[in-house]
Design a protein around this motif. Structure first.
Motif, short mmCIF file in Angstrom:
data_model
loop_
_atom_site.label_atom_id
_atom_site.label_comp_id
_atom_site.label_asym_id
_atom_site.label_seq_id
_atom_site.Cartn_x
_atom_site.Cartn_y
_atom_site.Cartn_z
N ASP A 63 0.85 -1.18 0.00
CA ASP A 63 0.00 0.00 0.00
C ASP A 63 0.89 1.24 0.00
N TYR A 64 0.29 2.43 0.03
CA TYR A 64 1.09 3.66 -0.11
C TYR A 64 1.99 3.92 1.09
N LEU A 65 1.74 3.20 2.20
CA LEU A 65 2.59 3.32 3.38
C LEU A 65 3.70 2.28 3.40
N GLY A 66 3.74 1.43 2.37
CA GLY A 66 4.77 0.42 2.29
C GLY A 66 4.41 -0.90 2.96
N ARG A 67 3.17 -1.03 3.41
CA ARG A 67 2.75 -2.28 4.06
C ARG A 67 2.48 -3.35 2.99
N PHE A 68 2.96 -4.54 3.24
CA PHE A 68 2.89 -5.63 2.27
C PHE A 68 1.44 -6.03 2.01
N ILE A 69 1.10 -6.12 0.72
CA ILE A 69 -0.22 -6.59 0.30
C ILE A 69 -0.13 -8.02 -0.22
N GLY A 70 0.82 -8.27 -1.12
CA GLY A 70 0.98 -9.61 -1.67
C GLY A 70 1.96 -9.62 -2.82
N TYR A 71 2.30 -10.82 -3.24
CA TYR A 71 3.09 -11.00 -4.46
C TYR A 71 2.12 -11.14 -5.62
N ALA A 72 2.43 -10.48 -6.71
CA ALA A 72 1.48 -10.45 -7.83
C ALA A 72 2.20 -10.69 -9.16
N MET A 73 1.42 -11.15 -10.12
CA MET A 73 1.90 -11.24 -11.50
C MET A 73 1.16 -10.21 -12.33
N MET A 74 1.88 -9.36 -13.04
CA MET A 74 1.23 -8.43 -13.94
C MET A 74 0.70 -9.20 -15.14
N SER A 75 -0.53 -8.90 -15.51
CA SER A 75 -1.20 -9.68 -16.56
C SER A 75 -2.13 -8.73 -17.31
N PHE A 76 -1.60 -8.13 -18.36
CA PHE A 76 -2.33 -7.07 -19.06
C PHE A 76 -3.43 -7.67 -19.93
N GLU A 77 -4.58 -7.92 -19.33
CA GLU A 77 -5.69 -8.53 -20.04
C GLU A 77 -6.96 -7.71 -19.78
N GLN A 78 -8.07 -8.16 -20.38
CA GLN A 78 -9.32 -7.43 -20.23
C GLN A 78 -9.87 -7.51 -18.81
N LYS A 79 -9.65 -8.63 -18.15
CA LYS A 79 -10.22 -8.82 -16.82
C LYS A 79 -9.46 -8.06 -15.74
N ALA A 80 -8.16 -7.92 -15.90
CA ALA A 80 -7.34 -7.31 -14.85
C ALA A 80 -6.02 -6.84 -15.42
N TYR A 81 -5.34 -6.01 -14.62
CA TYR A 81 -4.01 -5.54 -14.98
C TYR A 81 -2.95 -6.38 -14.27
N GLY A 82 -3.41 -7.17 -13.32
CA GLY A 82 -2.53 -8.05 -12.57
C GLY A 82 -3.32 -8.85 -11.57
N TRP A 83 -2.69 -9.92 -11.03
CA TRP A 83 -3.36 -10.81 -10.08
C TRP A 83 -2.46 -11.07 -8.89
N ILE A 84 -2.99 -11.01 -7.70
CA ILE A 84 -2.23 -11.37 -6.51
C ILE A 84 -2.16 -12.89 -6.44
N LEU A 85 -0.95 -13.41 -6.34
CA LEU A 85 -0.74 -14.85 -6.28
C LEU A 85 -0.68 -15.36 -4.85
N SER A 86 -0.12 -14.56 -3.95
CA SER A 86 -0.01 -14.99 -2.56
C SER A 86 0.09 -13.77 -1.65
N THR A 87 -0.51 -13.87 -0.48
CA THR A 87 -0.41 -12.82 0.53
C THR A 87 0.56 -13.21 1.64
N ASP A 88 1.28 -14.31 1.44
CA ASP A 88 2.28 -14.77 2.41
C ASP A 88 3.63 -14.18 2.03
N GLU A 89 4.13 -13.26 2.83
CA GLU A 89 5.37 -12.56 2.49
C GLU A 89 6.58 -13.48 2.56
N ASN A 90 6.45 -14.62 3.23
CA ASN A 90 7.60 -15.51 3.41
C ASN A 90 7.69 -16.58 2.33
N ILE A 91 6.71 -16.62 1.45
CA ILE A 91 6.72 -17.64 0.40
C ILE A 91 7.56 -17.17 -0.78
N GLU A 92 8.18 -18.10 -1.47
CA GLU A 92 8.98 -17.76 -2.65
C GLU A 92 8.15 -17.99 -3.90
#
Length: 394
Positions: A42-71
């Motif tokens: 977020d704008y304060l730097g708090r972790f939201i999630g890891y995401a993949m950018m996906s420039f499509e009609q449905k979305a500009y990107g998708w959050i894959l995981s909200t676990d900051e410790n996952i690779e």
């Protein structure tokens, strides 16, 4: 991995579990690449999630995981696909069905990717150039886990600013026509011929409902926007005489083939290649009447100078259909626009019938089958809405 920030004021839905990212949600998207893995805050730097950018009609990107410790890497992608395959293990052992959705986009953890199972053959759809970058990994995992008879891929994304849909044979035996079974019914599908395979898997429960309700041959069924006639097959097997209407020239061939593989005679079954609204006017002039009318239009279509938008024109479809529906007849109303909720659809139906002074009873509401897995973080993923009403009050 780059870190990107949400605009101030955009963070609340994401803290509450939202998974789809729009371009307007980001503070800066100029330097992002399609398919890039990013760390979203977020704008304060708090972790939201890891995401993949996906420039499509449905979305500009998708959050894959909200676990900051996952690779987030190949092992993560592999794990999501293997988990989806495992969840659907019972579907491989059905006596009467060998076709289903194997992986359903963000519902199974990766937005922009779907995989369908057609009697041992796999059909992969990529909805952005970014997600297409992991195609080799996807194919490798599927071969390793399932040893399919063949794999076909379809790409549905913009190339040089234009939406293009292409089918490519990837591996295995390239079958022109595959016969599949669903709830005991048989259908022909073609995985290498154009944007549609011949069978919409998300409508399984609607077909099953038609099949299970037995009727006499005196009862009549009208299938509007019939395509390959799968609803007509189910209605015919239940005992009804059917009329199928679609503008596409291939409809006659597709429906006839599906009737043939089910050993259905074409007596008492007719096909009209014409615009749906034109047919409804024709049927009214001829005093035709139907006991059940199923309406399953595309969200958008263009025919010469006519433009059809489902959110705008559905009420007209209902009104015109009511003119040829029997006094105690049934309407099966299907709509698949992602941005139009079930409550909005039910309200649209109610307002349309109320404006005509017609009483009705809500008989059934259906959505996606269970293999089309959805998640709370992407409400629009529950796009399919099938509402059945009967004229009159119980």
């Amino acid at each position: 991995m780059n870190t990107i920030q949400l605009k101030k004021g955009s963070e609340r839905p994401f803290h509450q579990g939202r998974l789809d990212i729009g371009r307007d949600d980001l503070s800066d998207s100029v330097f992002l690449k399609d398919g890039e893995m990013v760390r979203l805050t977020d704008y304060l730097g708090r972790f939201i999630g890891y995401a993949m950018m996906s420039f499509e009609q449905k979305a500009y990107g998708w959050i894959l995981s909200t676990d900051e410790n996952i690779e987030i890497g190949e092992d993560f992608i592999r794990g999501q696909i293997v988990a989806a395959i495992s969840e659907r293990t019972p579907l491989y052992n059905q006596d009467d069905t060998n076709v289903f959705r194997l992986f359903n986009e963000i519902g199974d953890g990766i937005g922009g990717l779907s995989i369908d199972y057609f009697n041992g053959h796999l059909f992969i759809t990529y909805y952005s150039a970014g997600i297409y970058k992991i195609r080799n990994l996807v194919v490798h995992v599927l071969i390793e886990e399932l040893t399919p008879e063949s794999i076909t891929e379809q790409t549905r994304f913009s190339i040089d600013g234009r939406m293009q849909i292409q089918n490519n044979h990837v591996t295995g035996n390239k079958a022109e026509t595959i016969q599949v079974q669903e709830s005991g019914m048989r259908f022909n599908v073609n995985l290498n011929d154009g944007p549609m395979t011949g069978l919409f898997l998300d409508q399984r429960e609607t077909r099953k409902s038609l099949l299970k309700n037995k009727h006499s041959h005196n009862e009549t069924f009208l299938n509007l926007f019939a395509y390959s006639g799968s609803f007509s097959v189910a209605a015919a097997l239940s005992g009804m005489s059917t009329t199928s209407v679609d503008l596409a020239g291939r409809t006659t061939e597709l429906i006839t083939e599906n009737f043939n593989v089910n050993n259905l005679k074409t007596d008492n079954h007719t096909i009209h290649i014409m615009d749906t609204f034109d047919y409804l006017k024709f049927a009214e002039r001829k005093n035709h009447q139907f006991d059940t009318i199923l309406i399953d239009p595309p969200s958008f279509s263009r025919n010469k100078k006519k433009v059809f938008k489902v959110e705008r024109d559905y009420p007209k479809l209902i009104k015109e259909s009511l003119k040829i529906l029997s006094p105690d007849g049934q309407l099966i109303l299907s709509q698949n626009l992602e941005t139009f909720s079930l409550n909005q659809f039910k309200k649209q139906i109610d307002q349309t019938l109320e404006s005509m002074g017609i009483a009705y009873t809500l008989k059934d509401v259906k959505g996606l089958p269970k293999d089309f897995k959805t998640v709370k973080g992407y409400k629009a993923g529950k796009y399919l809405k099938v509402v059945t009403i009967q004229l009159g009050n119980d």
